[in-house]
Design a protein around this motif. Sequence first.
Motif, short mmCIF file in Angstrom:
data_model
loop_
_atom_site.label_atom_id
_atom_site.label_comp_id
_atom_site.label_asym_id
_atom_site.label_seq_id
_atom_site.Cartn_x
_atom_site.Cartn_y
_atom_site.Cartn_z
N MET A 1 5.99 5.14 -26.64
CA MET A 1 6.58 5.21 -25.09
C MET A 1 5.75 4.66 -24.20
N THR A 2 6.01 3.72 -23.26
CA THR A 2 5.28 3.48 -22.17
C THR A 2 4.65 4.39 -21.35
N VAL A 3 3.58 4.44 -20.70
CA VAL A 3 2.95 5.59 -19.70
C VAL A 3 3.55 5.20 -18.39
N PRO A 4 4.03 6.29 -17.65
CA PRO A 4 4.50 5.76 -16.32
C PRO A 4 3.33 5.31 -15.53
N PHE A 5 3.65 4.46 -14.72
CA PHE A 5 2.52 3.61 -13.84
C PHE A 5 1.72 4.48 -13.20
N ALA A 6 2.20 5.61 -12.62
CA ALA A 6 1.24 6.55 -11.73
C ALA A 6 0.57 7.51 -12.68
N ASP A 7 0.90 7.50 -14.07
CA ASP A 7 0.01 8.38 -15.03
C ASP A 7 -0.95 7.63 -15.59
N ILE A 8 -1.03 6.25 -15.48
CA ILE A 8 -2.11 5.32 -16.15
C ILE A 8 -3.54 6.00 -15.69
N ALA A 9 -4.42 6.18 -16.55
CA ALA A 9 -5.61 6.70 -16.51
C ALA A 9 -6.72 5.43 -16.44
N TRP A 10 -7.36 5.07 -15.37
CA TRP A 10 -7.99 4.13 -15.27
C TRP A 10 -9.49 4.40 -15.33
N PRO A 11 -10.26 3.90 -16.26
CA PRO A 11 -11.37 4.32 -16.83
C PRO A 11 -12.77 4.04 -15.70
N ASP A 12 -13.68 4.90 -15.66
CA ASP A 12 -14.70 4.65 -14.87
C ASP A 12 -15.71 4.48 -15.96
N LYS A 13 -15.50 3.00 -16.57
CA LYS A 13 -16.55 2.79 -17.41
C LYS A 13 -16.96 1.29 -17.09
N SER A 14 -18.01 0.69 -17.53
CA SER A 14 -18.39 -0.54 -17.46
C SER A 14 -17.91 -1.54 -18.45
N ARG A 15 -17.16 -1.22 -19.58
CA ARG A 15 -16.42 -1.82 -20.33
C ARG A 15 -15.21 -1.18 -20.87
N TYR A 16 -14.16 -1.99 -20.82
CA TYR A 16 -12.78 -1.53 -21.07
C TYR A 16 -11.97 -2.76 -21.42
N TRP A 17 -10.85 -2.66 -21.98
CA TRP A 17 -9.88 -3.50 -22.27
C TRP A 17 -8.53 -3.37 -21.39
N LEU A 18 -8.06 -4.22 -21.00
CA LEU A 18 -6.65 -4.06 -20.38
C LEU A 18 -5.66 -4.78 -21.27
N THR A 19 -4.94 -4.03 -22.02
CA THR A 19 -4.17 -4.32 -23.25
C THR A 19 -2.66 -4.60 -22.72
#
Length: 456
Positions: A1-19
Amino acid sequence: MTVPFADIAWPDKSRYWLTSARVPACLLADRSLPGFYDTEGVARADLLIEDGKIARIVAAGVADTDGARVDLGGRQVWPTLIDMHTHLDKGHSVERSPNIDGTFNNARLGATADRPNWTVADLRRRIDFGLRCAEAHGVSAIRTHLDTYPDSAERSWTVLREMRSEWAGRVDLQMVSLCPLETLMDGFGDRIAAIVSESGGLIGGVTRPAVGSHGAPGADIEAQLDRLFALAIRHDLDIDLHVDETGDRTAASLPHIARAALRHGYKGRVVCGHCCSLALQDDSEIDRTLDLLAAAEIAIVTLPTVNMYLQGRQPGRTPRWRGVTVVHEMLARGIRVAAAGDNCRDSFYAYGDHDMVDTFRQAVRILHVDHPLAQAPSLVGAMPSAITGFGNHGQIAEGAAARLIVFNARTINEIVSRPQADRVVPAHGRRLTAAAPDYSELWPYDETARSTIPRG
């Protein structure tokens, strides 16, 4: 199930993927990304963000499993955008110096009446407000024209140089001088060219007379253009002009500019904005002008929202045309064309918010750059990037800074259909949290200082 846009957790990391991102091919610096492209010319991709940059761009599903990831569920990812023609020095003066009837002539009179209010503090306050609006909306590069007159040139250019340094890496700035070409003919022209050169700017101007509106080219236009190009050549400056911003079909300075560019060996170094009257001329005259523009490699910037606001205004009469130039015909000739925001909440345009997503959405409708929509985003991204030389702004490229806009939309149609007020702007890999500033910061205006604007 697709996560609602408002609930997306944006990482506070120097390395991550946007998939599972969707990226318009026209906004990819390297359009050879393998995989499926839909009917809007949009690719499915995974993007690796590392140390504030886009480290890799791969087809969706190819991303490695190492580290954090944000599953976008097929939502659109764009680069931050470019506004390559605006007027930060005039912006947000509408309450103090309104246009009394929305016409071009009273816009000009209103701006002239307001200019004495442009102290250093006033310029800094209004420009900073505009830049914070732009940054919050996902604009990372701006080319601004600056009114450049004897009483204000040094002050305005000093303020913009300082603010360019302060905002570098957030909203990068280019500056262009703006005054009627006739004012360049004497020693003031040398003074302007020196200021522009010392500031790393562009030399520009407007082809209308100092007093009056755009109309048929004067007998001295060739001499004025030769003087402009001589100053540009002496200081190695690119040129950006305001041209034929009128519904008067006799206004045809654009062919003169193209011939001057060819005469002076300035192919590919001239931008012309507006060019409204061209759309009202006979097809044969349009064809001749487009031939010259293509030969001189002149780039065009159309300002759809402002020109639709100003052009064709007559009291009690519904406007009969859109005020924009012949964009489709230019693109068919291979002429580079961009769309930009132009004025913002001043006497030339009472509205706006330095939001190039809004400009894009309106441009699609005004210019009919749809059906298909596949190339439309390039008008506010890749095309102004190529014209201005603003590096990798306006494009998604490996190795470029991770300046992005993530939309709660899966198609370009959805982006056009809703205001996208919930967009997310990751800047250098980290989500921006600052919103556009509140208008209360610009108040209270001193009502006794409101400009007295003569009626045209």
